[in-house]
Motif scaffolding. Structure first.
Motif, PDB file in Angstrom:
ATOM      1  N   GLY A   1      20.314 -75.309  34.964  1.00 49.90           N
ATOM      2  CA  GLY A   1      20.989 -74.885  33.410  1.00 49.90           C
ATOM      3  C   GLY A   1      22.376 -75.086  33.590  1.00 49.90           C
ATOM      4  N   GLN A   2      23.374 -76.205  34.738  1.00 48.23           N
ATOM      5  CA  GLN A   2      24.764 -76.176  34.605  1.00 48.23           C
ATOM      6  C   GLN A   2      24.719 -77.611  34.132  1.00 48.23           C
ATOM      7  OE1 GLN A   2      26.435 -76.808  37.492  1.00 48.23           O
ATOM      8  NE2 GLN A   2      28.421 -76.672  36.722  1.00 48.23           N
ATOM      9  N   LEU A   3      24.043 -78.639  34.224  1.00 48.30           N
ATOM     10  CA  LEU A   3      23.831 -79.589  33.749  1.00 48.30           C
ATOM     11  C   LEU A   3      23.556 -79.693  32.075  1.00 48.30           C
ATOM     12  CD1 LEU A   3      21.803 -81.868  36.100  1.00 48.30           C
ATOM     13  CD2 LEU A   3      24.544 -82.183  36.253  1.00 48.30           C
ATOM     14  N   MET A   4      22.165 -78.935  31.853  1.00 44.73           N
ATOM     15  CA  MET A   4      21.790 -78.795  30.364  1.00 44.73           C
ATOM     16  C   MET A   4      23.164 -78.133  29.694  1.00 44.73           C
ATOM     17  SD  MET A   4      17.973 -78.113  30.991  1.00 44.73           S
ATOM     18  CE  MET A   4      17.511 -76.595  32.141  1.00 44.73           C
ATOM     19  N   PHE A   5      23.133 -76.609  30.205  1.00 43.37           N
ATOM     20  CA  PHE A   5      23.753 -75.424  29.132  1.00 43.37           C
ATOM     21  C   PHE A   5      25.365 -75.621  29.722  1.00 43.37           C
ATOM     22  CE2 PHE A   5      18.868 -74.831  28.865  1.00 43.37           C
ATOM     23  CZ  PHE A   5      19.254 -75.328  28.291  1.00 43.37           C
ATOM     24  N   GLY A   6      25.807 -75.886  30.974  1.00 35.23           N
ATOM     25  CA  GLY A   6      27.398 -75.761  31.177  1.00 35.23           C
ATOM     26  C   GLY A   6      26.710 -74.110  32.398  1.00 35.23           C
ATOM     27  N   ARG A   7      28.575 -73.912  32.550  1.00 29.48           N
ATOM     28  CA  ARG A   7      28.585 -72.823  33.344  1.00 29.48           C
ATOM     29  C   ARG A   7      28.374 -71.040  33.499  1.00 29.48           C
ATOM     30  NH1 ARG A   7      32.657 -73.443  37.138  1.00 29.48           N
ATOM     31  NH2 ARG A   7      33.069 -71.604  37.172  1.00 29.48           N
ATOM     32  N   ILE A   8      27.630 -71.362  31.788  1.00 27.31           N
ATOM     33  CA  ILE A   8      26.745 -70.005  31.338  1.00 27.31           C
ATOM     34  C   ILE A   8      25.443 -70.656  31.988  1.00 27.31           C
ATOM     35  CG2 ILE A   8      26.127 -69.047  29.459  1.00 27.31           C
ATOM     36  CD1 ILE A   8      28.735 -69.537  27.699  1.00 27.31           C
ATOM     37  N   GLY A   9      25.281 -70.905  31.703  1.00 26.99           N
ATOM     38  CA  GLY A   9      23.338 -72.264  31.650  1.00 26.99           C
ATOM     39  C   GLY A   9      23.374 -71.798  33.353  1.00 26.99           C
ATOM     40  N   LYS A  10      24.226 -72.170  34.342  1.00 28.06           N
ATOM     41  CA  LYS A  10      24.178 -71.932  35.796  1.00 28.06           C
ATOM     42  C   LYS A  10      24.080 -70.154  36.427  1.00 28.06           C
ATOM     43  CE  LYS A  10      27.310 -72.893  40.031  1.00 28.06           C
ATOM     44  NZ  LYS A  10      25.460 -73.756  40.671  1.00 28.06           N
ATOM     45  N   TYR A  11      25.982 -69.395  35.498  1.00 29.78           N
ATOM     46  CA  TYR A  11      25.428 -68.168  35.840  1.00 29.78           C
ATOM     47  C   TYR A  11      24.270 -67.592  35.647  1.00 29.78           C
ATOM     48  CZ  TYR A  11      29.869 -69.258  37.401  1.00 29.78           C
ATOM     49  OH  TYR A  11      30.953 -69.849  38.430  1.00 29.78           O
ATOM     50  N   PHE A  12      24.098 -67.813  34.605  1.00 27.16           N
ATOM     51  CA  PHE A  12      23.081 -66.837  34.165  1.00 27.16           C
ATOM     52  C   PHE A  12      21.476 -67.138  34.969  1.00 27.16           C
ATOM     53  CE2 PHE A  12      19.286 -66.861  31.095  1.00 27.16           C
ATOM     54  CZ  PHE A  12      19.026 -65.451  30.642  1.00 27.16           C
ATOM     55  N   LEU A  13      20.591 -68.409  35.101  1.00 23.84           N
ATOM     56  CA  LEU A  13      19.625 -69.219  35.667  1.00 23.84           C
ATOM     57  C   LEU A  13      19.944 -67.990  36.960  1.00 23.84           C
ATOM     58  CD1 LEU A  13      18.930 -72.070  33.322  1.00 23.84           C
ATOM     59  CD2 LEU A  13      18.089 -69.912  33.785  1.00 23.84           C
ATOM     60  N   GLY A  14      20.639 -68.334  37.860  1.00 26.64           N
ATOM     61  CA  GLY A  14      21.596 -68.184  39.102  1.00 26.64           C
ATOM     62  C   GLY A  14      21.134 -67.301  38.922  1.00 26.64           C
ATOM     63  N   PHE A  15      22.056 -66.250  38.544  1.00 23.36           N
ATOM     64  CA  PHE A  15      21.890 -64.506  38.639  1.00 23.36           C
ATOM     65  C   PHE A  15      20.329 -63.753  38.413  1.00 23.36           C
ATOM     66  CE2 PHE A  15      21.889 -60.006  36.135  1.00 23.36           C
ATOM     67  CZ  PHE A  15      22.119 -59.557  37.185  1.00 23.36           C
ATOM     68  N   THR A  16      19.322 -64.725  37.212  1.00 25.24           N
ATOM     69  CA  THR A  16      17.761 -64.079  36.979  1.00 25.24           C
ATOM     70  C   THR A  16      17.201 -64.832  38.193  1.00 25.24           C
ATOM     71  OG1 THR A  16      19.184 -64.674  34.512  1.00 25.24           O
ATOM     72  CG2 THR A  16      15.882 -64.785  35.463  1.00 25.24           C
TER      73      THR A  16
END
Length: 469
Positions: free
Chosen positions: A116-131
């Motif tokens: 998620g971080q590679l594709m969408f940045g920090r928002i993608g990282k935290y969102f997918l990690g929490f999910t």
């Protein structure tokens, strides 16, 4: 084993130290892009063989999900049910394959949040990690509740159900605290054998019995199975969500491939996993529904009467406990790696290492226990989480991952194969979004109906929760 052999199929790079993610051996240590230095004194997080990988993959999928497939076929009809199951199997198999490809191209990726971080940045990282953590914690709670149902069935409600949930939570914490997936693969094999034995006992029993236990016991009885059913939209989507949930082990495959000794063997393990899982799902769904019709129980282990239910739950109990153990381990390991990544404590047997690791497993087990005990209408709520989170983590990110790796590379020439794969990736994203929204709607409707009919279930109840299954 040489670095070249371990990274067979990868693009060569000029320097050994630049081969991110690869383990390269020396007399003193090995190195991995995710776990760092792996020393003899600490846990070896890259010890998982391809057979153990196959077992872990299958066990993350074959659990409570398979027990709802006959009921889903009852809602949809046997022909639409089979077609939808095969389609979902094909999509999730492709999604699982993309995880392995993405890992080989980006060796620093450990979890879906890294993608998620590679594709969408920090928002993608935290969102997918929490999910990811939320999803597997709810599944762990589901495993605890399923284990309490099995304990009630086997013991004929030997004690308060709340006590059985505590026992399942304690087992989940104790065995979920084993440090590496390589050391847990034997549990995956045993749990898989137990749950499959339980399922096949029920399958054989409904075939040899005159009629299912919940059918009228007098008069002539013929199974009322339907070739094609006529459900409402909400009922159909709830059933499809159940089938999707049965394949929603996909997000765990990131963690599994990261601990493989030979990531290039991932596809071999995946082919075994998906072939066995789909064959089992089709056999169980078709046979049990054919013989039981609308009188199939949910979970399906209760379809053949009290005696067979007790026997099947006796065999299935270890499998349900292993599900609880694995789904406690996965989110705890994710948090643990994120907290200590880049530190010597990640792979060293230090006080900080053990305090952090046991704190993570205890925290996940405690949260899952509270969820399993406190939330009423739990089965419907788990279906909601599966539709909302499981679907989202098994479809959309993988379509985006293929586009991330191949969009720029193929846009210049636009070969037919590239165009076809772009269309397929977009279809996977759109299909996953539709299933997520529509499945969530169906689950919400089901929860509302449950409250209207029964008012929900009591929190921390002592009542026998196996009576309804």
């Amino acid at each position: 084993m040489s670095p070249e052999k371990k990274d067979e199929g990868l693009t060569p790079v000029p320097s050994q130290t630049e081969q991110l993610g690869q383990i390269y051996d020396s007399q003193e240590y090995s190195h991995d892009a995710v776990f760092g230095e792996i020393t003899e004194g600490g846990p070896n997080y890259r010890s998982l063989g391809w057979l153990g990988t196959s077992a872990l993959m299958m066990k993350t999928q074959i659990g409570l999900g398979v027990l709802s497939i006959p009921v889903a076929f009852d809602t949809l009809g046997i022909v639409p049910g089979v077609l939808i199951l095969v389609l979902i199997s094909a999509i999730t198999t492709w999604s699982d394959y993309i995880i392995g490809v993405f890992k080989l191209r980006h060796r620093e990726v450990y979890g879906i949040d890294d993608a998620g971080q590679l594709m969408f940045g920090r928002i993608g990282k935290y969102f997918l990690g929490f999910t990811f953590c939320l999803y597997w914690t709810f599944v762990a709670g589901s495993g605890m509740l399923g284990s309490s149902i099995a304990l009630n069935a086997v013991s004929t409600h030997g004690t308060c159900t709340a006590v059985f949930v505590v026992i399942a939570a304690a087992i989940g914490f104790s065995f979920g605290s084993i440090q590496t997936l390589g050391r847990m693969s034997w549990m995956a094999w045993s749990g898989l054998a137990c749950i499959l034995t339980a399922i096949f006992i029920v399958t054989i029993a409904v075939g040899v019995q005159e009629r299912p236990s919940s059918a009228p016991q007098t008069g002539v009885w013929v199974s009322d199975y339907k070739i094609v059913s006529d459900p409402t939209f909400a009922e159909a989507m709830s059933a499809i969500s159940s089938i999707t949930f049965a394949y929603a082990g996909t997000p765990a495959f990131f963690s599994i491939v990261s601990e493989m000794r030979e990531p290039r063997h991932y596809v071999r393990s995946l082919a075994i996993c998906q072939s066995v899982v789909t064959a089992v799902y089709l056999a169980i769904g078709c046979v049990v529904y054919y013989y039981c019709g609308s009188y199939v129980a949910s979970p399906a282990l209760g379809s053949a009467g009290p005696l067979v239910k007790k026997i099947s739950y006796g065999f299935g109990l270890p499998g349900l406990l292993v599900t609880t153990i694995l789904t406690t381990h996965l989110p705890a390991k994710y948090i643990f790696v994120r907290v200590l990544q880049g530190s010597r404590h990640l792979t060293g047997n230090t006080v900080i290492h053990w305090a952090t690791w046991l704190g993570c497993t205890f925290g996940i087990a405690l949260t899952a226990y509270i969820i399993a005990s406190a939330i009423p209408v739990f089965n419907d709520l788990v279906s909601l989480i599966g539709a909302l989170l499981g679907t989202m983590m098994s479809f959309q990110p993988m379509g985006c991952m293929w586009l991330y790796d191949n969009w720029t590379r193929g846009k210049a020439t636009k070969k037919p194969q590239w165009i076809l794969m772009v269309c397929w990736s977009c279809f996977v994203v759109l299909a996953g979004t539709f299933l997520m929204v529509a499945g969530t709607y169906g689950s919400v409707i089901s929860i509302m109906k449950s409250y209207e009919e029964s008012g929900g279930s009591a929190a921390w109840s002592c009542a026998d929760n196996s009576n309804s299954v």
